[in-house]
Write a protein that holds these residues in place. Sequence first.
Motif, PDB file in Angstrom:
ATOM      1  N   THR A 128     -57.990 -16.383  -9.546  1.00 37.53           N
ATOM      2  CA  THR A 128     -57.080 -17.128  -8.664  1.00 37.53           C
ATOM      3  C   THR A 128     -56.667 -16.313  -7.442  1.00 37.53           C
ATOM      4  N   THR A 155     -56.371 -17.611  -2.249  1.00 40.14           N
ATOM      5  CA  THR A 155     -55.292 -18.591  -2.056  1.00 40.14           C
ATOM      6  C   THR A 155     -55.524 -19.490  -0.842  1.00 40.14           C
ATOM      7  N   ASN A 156     -56.686 -19.389  -0.244  1.00 39.09           N
ATOM      8  CA  ASN A 156     -57.001 -20.268   0.890  1.00 39.09           C
ATOM      9  C   ASN A 156     -57.570 -21.582   0.360  1.00 39.09           C
ATOM     10  N   SER A 157     -56.696 -22.357  -0.223  1.00 44.23           N
ATOM     11  CA  SER A 157     -57.098 -23.621  -0.834  1.00 44.23           C
ATOM     12  C   SER A 157     -57.571 -24.609   0.216  1.00 44.23           C
ATOM     13  N   SER A 158     -58.553 -25.426  -0.137  1.00 40.29           N
ATOM     14  CA  SER A 158     -59.042 -26.452   0.785  1.00 40.29           C
ATOM     15  C   SER A 158     -58.227 -27.732   0.689  1.00 40.29           C
ATOM     16  N   ALA A 174     -51.663 -22.305  -5.126  1.00 42.73           N
ATOM     17  CA  ALA A 174     -52.854 -22.211  -4.274  1.00 42.73           C
ATOM     18  C   ALA A 174     -54.067 -21.645  -5.003  1.00 42.73           C
ATOM     19  N   ALA A 210     -55.175 -23.984  -8.041  1.00 42.61           N
ATOM     20  CA  ALA A 210     -55.753 -25.252  -7.578  1.00 42.61           C
ATOM     21  C   ALA A 210     -57.130 -25.023  -6.972  1.00 42.61           C
ATOM     22  N   GLY A 211     -57.257 -23.978  -6.170  1.00 41.37           N
ATOM     23  CA  GLY A 211     -58.542 -23.679  -5.552  1.00 41.37           C
ATOM     24  C   GLY A 211     -59.607 -23.316  -6.569  1.00 41.37           C
ATOM     25  N   LYS A 270     -60.759 -26.372  -8.377  1.00 45.49           N
ATOM     26  CA  LYS A 270     -61.595 -27.221  -7.535  1.00 45.49           C
ATOM     27  C   LYS A 270     -63.018 -26.685  -7.490  1.00 45.49           C
ATOM     28  N   LYS A 271     -63.164 -25.385  -7.471  1.00 47.45           N
ATOM     29  CA  LYS A 271     -64.488 -24.773  -7.417  1.00 47.45           C
ATOM     30  C   LYS A 271     -65.337 -25.134  -8.627  1.00 47.45           C
TER      31      LYS A 271
END
Length: 304
Positions: A187, A190-193, A204, A207-208, A211-212
């Motif tokens: 994790t 933290t540069n979530s899309s 962040a 969640a990111g 999503k991956k």
Amino acid sequence: MKKKWLLPIFASFALFTGMGINDAKAATITDLSNTAKSYIGIPYKYGGTDIKTGVDCSAYTQLVFAKLGISLERTSKAQYQQGSSISKDHLQTGDLVFFNTSGDGVSHVGIYIGDSNFISATTSSGVKIDKINDPYYWGSRYIGAKRIASFSENEIGEVKNAEIDFSLYASRGEVALRLAEILHLDTSDTNSSFPDIKPSSKYAGAAGALKKIGVFTGDENGKFNPSSTITRGQLSKVLVEAFKLKQQGNAQEFADVLSTHWASNYVAVLSSNKITVGKGDGTFGVNDNVTLVQLDTFIQRLTK
């Protein structure tokens, strides 16, 4: 400022105890039933008061009523001294029902939920639904009932807005944090899309990472909505994909999950893996918001 997520609740929630029935409507029948059923599957522990390790029968009833703003005494015998006596043929949803399971007077308490059903924390199966007239056990042990509060049929009268109680319900952000930890995901990025999650958000990284691996994809606008609730249907999809579950034999059928429902396959996979047994009334509660207790129960079963 943290965004508030609102839902209507009955305005007259009040804390009360005592010998009589409070005249104010404490909550709706739906409020009572949903709260009581949200703990199905929680284990039994004599003297226990912690939902994570187990509760006894009176701790369970005390917990459910406390969630609705109603104070109960700690033991079944003490609870039997509260409220007003109700005959068996006049039972209403929300009445406390009492049994003699020890041969020495009141020793078990549950909550009547209609149609001759009651829900309680049992020594054999934890919190579950049983028939009050069960000829093999409960029917012969029934002692009486007490009405602590009157629950309204419908959400009528004055209604106000209040924050969703996230001490009871799981948010999407909380689900992400729990899953990322359990799955040991990286994790650090933290540069979530997701456009609604800033790098500074505590969600962040989780969640990111999810999503991956295709667990969370966002709504129609690509948003994650970390402070929103998540339904049991949505969670079934998330858990199946997060743990890469496959169907294992036959699955239980639920009255509210038709074969055409979008979550049907996901619910079937959870059921076939013994991760869910539904709500105990033949339904899965596919559109119900997930409680923290339910989330804990699902995860415990997945990580045994």
